[in-house]
Design an enzyme around this catalytic site. Structure first.
Site: not given
Ligand code: PKZ
Ligand code: FAD
Length: 611
Positions: A189, A434
């Site tokens: 964003g 997120e």
């Molecule tokens: C705010 C207000 C604003 C207001 C404003 C106005 C409004 C505006 C609205 C729009 C607002 C849009 C805001 C969007 C901004 C984005 O979307 S930024 C991008 C966000 N992206 C994500 O959240 C990515 C999601 N993926 C993940 O977090 C990680 O890949 C996963 C799914 C947790 C997997 O982690 P990994 O390291 O690949 O593998 P995994 O084996 O699952 O985890 C390894 C270890 O790390 C731990 N771990 C993983 N993640 C974490 C963590 N985060 N912390 C601690 N430990 C962790 C696991 O528990 C695991 O622990 P152990 O079991 O091994 O002890």
């Molecule tokens: C409005 C908006 C704002 C955003 N802002 C930001 C930003 O500011 N900064 C930023 O970095 N990103 C931002 N993002 C990106 C956002 O964080 C990602 O879209 C989100 O983390 C999901 O990742 P992906 O899109 O790659 O989906 P994927 O990870 O490809 O997921 C697609 C599908 O695959 C499935 N899948 C994936 N992994 C697994 C698994 N291990 N097990 C089972 N199913 C699985 C999911 O359940 C999902 O249904 C934004 C997205 C949106 C929509």
């Protein structure tokens, strides 16, 4: 009769909604105070809102008729004006007034990622010198930042991120590259047009070894003419389901050099000779996501359902349709049990989630202090597990709840002018950003016994860990949801127990607490029956009790949504305004549609000559 059908919006309040407010069974103001955290905070919030609502820069009367560029430019104007106001009025960036101002304006003011993610991440992962250097510039809008983590090819699987940052000790710099198309940063964003700097999350390489994902401050545009810098290609990713006013963008970095000091290094750093030094948990670089997930609950996700309840319940007492009793007036649609069954569990959910988010934010702040002041990371796994699960559950439930409210308003709920469609398309994004919800639930599921038994038996039968995990994931995700639901109900009950000194509001909120819990059982009845936890007869008792509770809520429904204290300017709804004049507003607002502008005669001639 020759009388104009539509007069200017009638003065006063629609009598159908006025009659709903004459005798509430509880002091409405006290519930507002409870939701704000006290009477003083209510006064501060109202003061901030009055300043914002009286400044024409923040007015959005034409919001439903703007192009994407107009929406973006309007949000930037509001962001700059808000910064000016904060300076004029001495509102500190981390002060209460600023918090309320950002909450009132939400995503309608530009730079949500800059303010809500870029600055907080520097504060959490940067050392004092980095905070002192970058945060004042960012707060003063001298630089605009984004949080660039997601790539075209990866969003969830952070270990799969492809952007590389390689340390070169010969010139004490990092060199950033994106090896292929799928490495392009995509979605951040504020990136498409606004950002001058990006927090780039990338795989750190030093002395030939990959040390995993770290955060780096990278300037991407000139502070002189805002043009992109050498090695940088940046732009907007195009139209989205909502957030048209936000310039989500793409970013390509090729051989971009940044100084060693630009790596956020509170918990890890690269020394001048290239040695990697780690302090604390491997996962601390993920901490910013935990904080953002926690803040989004009360900043974005719960308010969407709260506003939808205000709009749908107010509309449901001014909309009369069909007759319950022949010979009588047409019935207010809120008097139908089905309408109550749709809307009142949503209302109870708002209160349940509000109290849960407040408790969880307190826990999150406590862990932040533990980590920052004592280097104690022991609560991080639990904080991560619960923040992931709550973000997934609340965004799923609030999205579905907003859609239920929208559909309960019939055709007018399908009009953008109701405010409901955009509430839905906006909160739906929180099921993805997120952390996509499925993956977030699985993060929570690492705690859960039953799923554990299945996992255990698979592993003991010799199945590989990753195969066992994936083949149990449906059960794991269900268990994660149940765990979060239990936590929410428990928290609601505890919150009620602390209200014994306010029996009037305790009584009305206890009805909502019971309604939330019983509705949760009915929504998951198969689980309770499957485990033998409840019998069919007990379930019938739950159904009957829930019906009784709907009747209890009915008489206070409008006062309960009034207690959320949203102004008409914040609801942006022709059918949910405080005075209940839905039809007049729908007609008046429709006149603003460009489609109703006078068709230039030349165009009219051209069109008619085609027929
Ligand atoms: C705010 C207000 C604003 C207001 C404003 C106005 C409004 C505006 C609205 C729009 C607002 C849009 C805001 C969007 C901004 C984005 O979307 S930024 C991008 C966000 N992206 C994500 O959240 C990515 C999601 N993926 C993940 O977090 C990680 O890949 C996963 C799914 C947790 C997997 O982690 P990994 O390291 O690949 O593998 P995994 O084996 O699952 O985890 C390894 C270890 O790390 C731990 N771990 C993983 N993640 C974490 C963590 N985060 N912390 C601690 N430990 C962790 C696991 O528990 C695991 O622990 P152990 O079991 O091994 O002890
Ligand atoms: C409005 C908006 C704002 C955003 N802002 C930001 C930003 O500011 N900064 C930023 O970095 N990103 C931002 N993002 C990106 C956002 O964080 C990602 O879209 C989100 O983390 C999901 O990742 P992906 O899109 O790659 O989906 P994927 O990870 O490809 O997921 C697609 C599908 O695959 C499935 N899948 C994936 N992994 C697994 C698994 N291990 N097990 C089972 N199913 C699985 C999911 O359940 C999902 O249904 C934004 C997205 C949106 C929509």
């Amino acid at each position: 009769t020759g009388q104009p059908l539509v007069t200017a919006t009638q003065s006063g309040v629609n009598p159908d909604i006025h009659s709903e407010r004459t005798s509430p069974s509880f002091p409405v103001e006290r519930v507002t105070n409870l939701l704000d955290g006290g009477a003083e905070l209510t006064a501060t919030r109202r003061h901030v809102e009055s300043i914002i609502n009286s400044d024409s820069t923040f007015s959005q009367d034409d919001r439903y008729f703007l192009t994407r560029v107009e929406q973006y430019e309007g949000s930037v104007r509001r962001a700059v004006r808000l910064r000016e106001k904060m300076k004029e009025l001495g509102w500190a960036d981390n002060g209460t007034e600023a918090m309320f101002a950002f909450r009132v304006l939400g995503a309608d003011v530009a730079f949500g990622i800059h303010n809500g993610v870029f600055i907080p991440t520097i504060k959490e992962l940067g050392i004092e010198a980095q905070i002192a250097k970058w945060v004042p510039l960012a707060q003063d809008l001298q630089i605009i930042g984004t949080y660039a983590q997601t790539e075209l090819g990866h969003g969830t699987y952070l270990r799969g991120l492809e952007t590389t940052v390689t340390f070169d000790p010969s010139n004490q710099e990092f060199v950033i590259n994106m090896p292929r198309l799928s490495s392009i940063k995509w979605w951040p964003g504020d990136l498409g047009r606004s950002a001058t700097h990006a927090l780039v999350l990338a795989q750190l390489y030093t002395q030939g070894k990959c040390q995993g994902m770290h955060a780096f401050i990278v300037q991407i545009r000139s502070l002189v003419d805002h043009s992109s810098l050498p090695g940088v290609t940046v732009g907007d990713i195009g139209p989205k389901m909502n957030f048209d006013q936000v310039d989500n963008g793409f970013l390509i970095l090729q051989n971009v050099h940044i100084p060693r000091e630009n790596m956020l290094c509170r918990y890890s750093e690269v020394s001048p000779d290239g040695t990697y030094v780690k302090r604390g948990s491997d996962r601390i670089n993920y901490f910013s996501m935990v904080l953002t997930r926690t803040r989004l609950l009360s900043a974005e996700i719960i308010p969407a359902l709260a506003k939808a309840c205000v709009i749908a319940i107010r509309y449901s007492v001014v909309r009369r349709q069909s007759k319950l009793k022949p010979g009588e007036m047409e019935t207010k649609i809120l008097d139908y049990q089905m309408q109550q069954q749709k809307l009142f569990p949503q209302l109870a959910t708002v209160f349940a989630f509000h109290f849960m988010a407040s408790s969880f934010e307190a826990f999150c702040n406590q862990v932040k202090v533990q980590i920052k002041s004592k280097g104690d990371f022991s609560s991080l796994p639990e904080l991560h597990a619960l923040s992931a699960g709550l973000k997934a559950l609340l965004s799923d439930v609030c999205s579905a709840g907003v859609e239920t409210c929208r559909r309960a308003c019939g055709g007018h709920g399908y009009s953008l002018l109701s405010g409901l469609p955009s509430l839905y398309t906006r909160v739906a994004g929180s099921c993805t950003y997120e952390g996509e919800n499925t993956v977030m639930q699985l993060q929570t599921a690492r705690l859960i016994k039953n799923a554990g038994f299945q996992l255990q038996s698979l592993l003991q039968s010799g199945v590989e860990q990753y195969v066992a995990w994936d083949s149990t994931s449906i059960l794991l995700a269900q268990a994660a949801i149940a765990h979060c639901q239990y936590t929410i109900v428990n928290n609601f009950v505890e919150t009620m127990s602390r209200l014994q000194h306010e029996p009037e509001i305790q009584q009305v909120l206890q009805v909502l607490c019971d309604l939330y819990a019983l509705s949760g059982i009915l929504a998951n009845a198969e689980e309770f029956l499957h485990d033998g936890y409840m019998t069919g007869h007990q379930l019938d008792l739950v159904t009957a009790s829930q019906r009784d509770l709907l009747t209890c809520v009915r008489k206070d429904a409008v006062s309960l949504v009034d207690a959320f204290d949203y102004s008409d300017q914040q609801l942006h709804s022709a059918i949910g305004s405080y005075d209940g004049h839905a039809y007049q507003r729908l007609f008046e607002w429709a006149q603003k549609a460009p489609m109703n502008a006078k068709v230039p005669f030349a165009l009219f001639l051209a069109l008619s000559s085609c027929c």
